[in-house]
Enzyme design. Structure first.
Site, PDB file in Angstrom:
ATOM      1  CD  GLN A  75      -9.106   7.438  -0.768  1.00 54.95           C
ATOM      2  OE1 GLN A  75     -10.217   7.603  -0.629  1.00 54.95           O
ATOM      3  NE2 GLN A  75      -8.599   7.489  -0.773  1.00 54.95           N
ATOM      4  CG  ASP A 119      -6.045  -5.093   1.702  1.00 59.64           C
ATOM      5  OD1 ASP A 119      -6.485  -4.756   0.919  1.00 59.64           O
ATOM      6  OD2 ASP A 119      -5.428  -4.607   2.814  1.00 59.64           O
ATOM      7  CB  CYS A 129      -6.996 -26.081   6.126  1.00 58.02           C
ATOM      8  SG  CYS A 129      -7.682 -26.070   8.022  1.00 58.02           S
ATOM      9  CG  HIS A 152      -9.435 -22.743  10.743  1.00 59.46           C
ATOM     10  ND1 HIS A 152      -9.954 -23.536   9.611  1.00 59.46           N
ATOM     11  CD2 HIS A 152     -10.343 -21.889  10.608  1.00 59.46           C
ATOM     12  CE1 HIS A 152     -10.665 -23.171   9.182  1.00 59.46           C
ATOM     13  NE2 HIS A 152     -11.712 -21.937  10.058  1.00 59.46           N
ATOM     14  CG  PHE A 171      -5.523   2.670   5.954  1.00 63.43           C
ATOM     15  CD1 PHE A 171      -7.096   3.216   5.894  1.00 63.43           C
ATOM     16  CD2 PHE A 171      -5.213   2.195   6.846  1.00 63.43           C
ATOM     17  CE1 PHE A 171      -8.193   2.971   6.606  1.00 63.43           C
ATOM     18  CE2 PHE A 171      -6.398   1.321   7.152  1.00 63.43           C
ATOM     19  CZ  PHE A 171      -7.662   1.990   7.472  1.00 63.43           C
ATOM     20  CG  ASP A 180      -0.144  -0.406   2.378  1.00 58.26           C
ATOM     21  OD1 ASP A 180       0.829   0.264   2.770  1.00 58.26           O
ATOM     22  OD2 ASP A 180      -1.355  -0.060   3.617  1.00 58.26           O
TER      23      ASP A 180
END
Lengths: 398, 398
Positions: free
Chosen positions: B216, B293, B333, B362, B64, B60
């Site tokens: 934005q 993300d 998993c 997990h 932020f 990024d």
């Protein structure tokens, strides 16, 4: 034996431990008794089922932690009253209920309840403490013989390991012995997820845990001899040397280990409790010790101290901040194959959990590889020694 | 994209991440800039070399975190002065040096420097903030074009991923597209250990990073439209929607996402930053978002909150203390295949580091499996939905 205090070798998933070649791990009865409690572990099929570990497990008797961790303990002939280090609650361990707890936890090898004599201690204290340990050993064995069928065993294949352990030092092959059965034993199929799986357990008729005795006697050779003789007279499939590495100088440890070993049968596993550094485990293995456990590789890893073929590396040091090399150029572990000192130093400096995971994997790999080399040397009839080199710290050499 | 804040997805070794099928991970420029610093990462061959991660990485812009973590920030047209949350030291990020930092970090996809407008904000504030982001985007691109050859790339094979990303949504195949090249690309051989390996780097002539623009405009649809148009006019190989999930109601998030997507080209990756819950990522993927993300799967794991096909499980609860079942009976998993809820509950209650490791594995598995199912549904021309069932929390259903 890597130490898995509360049913986890701190930070290392079980499959990684398997990949490292750990044949057996150690659990601490004192910790497990307090949390999650014996009943929970028993209901999950013992430690094997609870933590999903198919290979061998050894539990200590809880004695050492009762003496080192808990407060306000009161020792009588009957046993020890102590307060939990977690919440201050009061508990009582006698030989009987220490064995009862260990049967419930269901490890393959369990330990008689002993008193770990403090250091220093005078002659009278060492003698009386040793004698009580001998009486407690007899009570431990009696309770075990009456209750050993209560083990909550599930579908694990550690039987072979127990068998090997019980019949001698087979699992650390000496004098050219071949790979022990335990290592060739197929792991139990279908043990998933962890939990009671008695329904699918292979037949284990007549098989149970192996209870080892513990020799005490402080730093006195004749008391150690007497303790060994009394413990052998009670009769166990394996013998441990306890009460060492409690603050005494290392030369004294070695002297007591060497003299005590003379009085222990060579055809049964001889287990030295709570040691040690890499050079110590090599030294004691060369003296004839078959089993050892120590928190050092795992605890040191959490403090950024890494063991290497060239000595210790304190990964937190700024000198490694841009070092592209692996922890140990002679190490084949997953960590050394993939990550740089610079990255590991960054993880440690940033308090990243991955630092603990990777550092621990490396240190355990270094310890287990060292013992594998020792076993190989013994099988060739030779004595293993660390290579000494320019970069090798003197204090890590034999 | 799992979040690896300081070059580590907290608690998870890179080989386990690979096994989970993570194609790309995210690093935070703000954190990496402060520790270990761009220069260290650059010298180690960029993030790929530094953390030994051969697959794709996105960083990024740092914007932020500058707005959410640091104190005493001062925003001018030139950039942002802020104090480190670690030691209070003063720093300055402009579009130029945010891009300079990201070139030094060497991720495959990097982000234009933007201002994340706070919520709530009035119309004037939203407009002015959006306009500054647009001017910063132009400055970001100009600096990038002049300096993109300075990327410290090493022998990584994420090229294909960048290529796929840059030419559209290929890496999340839609409408029956086949597996993208990136997923079939051979990983660079011999990238070990982490560190500068330019000598052995495959030819990457003319290849560089992909710089994405960020839309934005706060919670105003027309400002979002204007922002999208201005960003597209500058021209980027991919577009992100920023400034959402900052406290607004979820209906509003969805409304802004949906309306903004209409103004973004379908043949370029569309990246929604900082979302979300499992049902949200499915929802937004169905709307046309290609990349997302979120720290939720990893952060929730550290707090004992596990995502399952039947809803959320708070593993710390006493009700799981003797539960022999896996976290999620529908999950394949490694954690669900091996460990019980009882064991995971014990690890969490005992503050064992392994709790964080296993819980994170997990949750990431659940997220990555969910996205794999979404991709499969899209390739069939269908819309993926979570199965609803008796045990499925209503608030986790679509």
């Amino acid at each position: 034996m890597p130490v898995g205090t509360v049913a986890s070798v701190k930070g290392v998933p079980q499959d990684i431990l398997e990949g490292l070649g750990a044949q057996i791990i150690l659990g601490n009865t004192y910790h497990l008794y307090l949390r999650p409690g014996v009943e929970t572990v028993r209901k999950m099929g013992g430690l094997h089922g609870f933590m999903s570990w198919r290979r061998a497990i050894l539990t200590d008797s809880g004695g050492f932690q009762v003496f080192s961790l808990s407060e306000l303990r009161q020792v009588t002939e009957e046993g020890v009253t102590f307060r939990s280090h977690l919440d201050g609650s009061s508990h009582f361990f006698s030989p009987q209920n220490a064995i009862e707890a260990q049967i419930g936890l269901g490890a393959d090898i369990i330990m008689a309840f002993d008193e770990c004599t403090e250091y220093p201690a005078d002659q009278t204290r060492m003698r009386e403490s040793m004698q009580m340990t001998a009486r407690w050993a007899a009570r431990s064995k009696r309770y075990f013989e009456e209750h050993k069928h209560e083990v909550p065993w599930t579908g694990v294949a550690a039987d072979a390991f127990v068998r090997d352990a019980a019949r001698g030092s087979a699992f650390y092959p000496r004098g050219g012995e071949k790979m022990p059965e335990a290592l060739n034993a197929p792991e139990a199929p279908g043990l998933r997820p962890s939990g009671p799986t008695n329904a699918s357990a292979p037949a284990r008729a007549g098989q149970t845990q192996a209870l080892f005795g513990i020799v005490q006697g402080g730093m006195d050779r004749s008391l150690r001899k007497e303790s060994a003789e009394r413990t052998i007279e009670i009769g166990f499939p394996g013998y441990a040397i306890g009460g060492l590495s409690v603050g005494e100088p290392r030369e004294l440890t070695r002297e007591i280990v060497e003299s005590t070993l003379e009085h222990l049968p060579k055809d049964k596993p001889r287990y030295l409790m709570g040691v040690g550094t890499p050079e110590e485990i090599v030294e004691y293995a060369n003296l004839g010790v078959d089993m050892m456990d120590c928190v050092l590789p795992t605890r040191a890893a959490r403090h950024g101290l890494l063991f290497t073929s060239r000595g210790k590396v304190s990964i937190k040091q700024a000198r490694y901040a841009q070092d592209p090399g692996p922890i140990d150029p002679n190490c084949g572990c997953k960590v050394c194959q993939r990550y740089s000192r610079a990255y590991l130093r960054h993880l440690y400096a940033s308090n990243e959990v991955l630092a603990q995971v990777l550092n621990t994997v490396h240190n355990l790999s270094f310890y287990l590889d060292t013992m594998q080399r020792v076993r190989h040397s013994i099988s060739l009839g030779e004595e293993y020694r660390f290579l000494s080199g320019a970069g090798h710290d003197r204090n890590l050499e034999l």
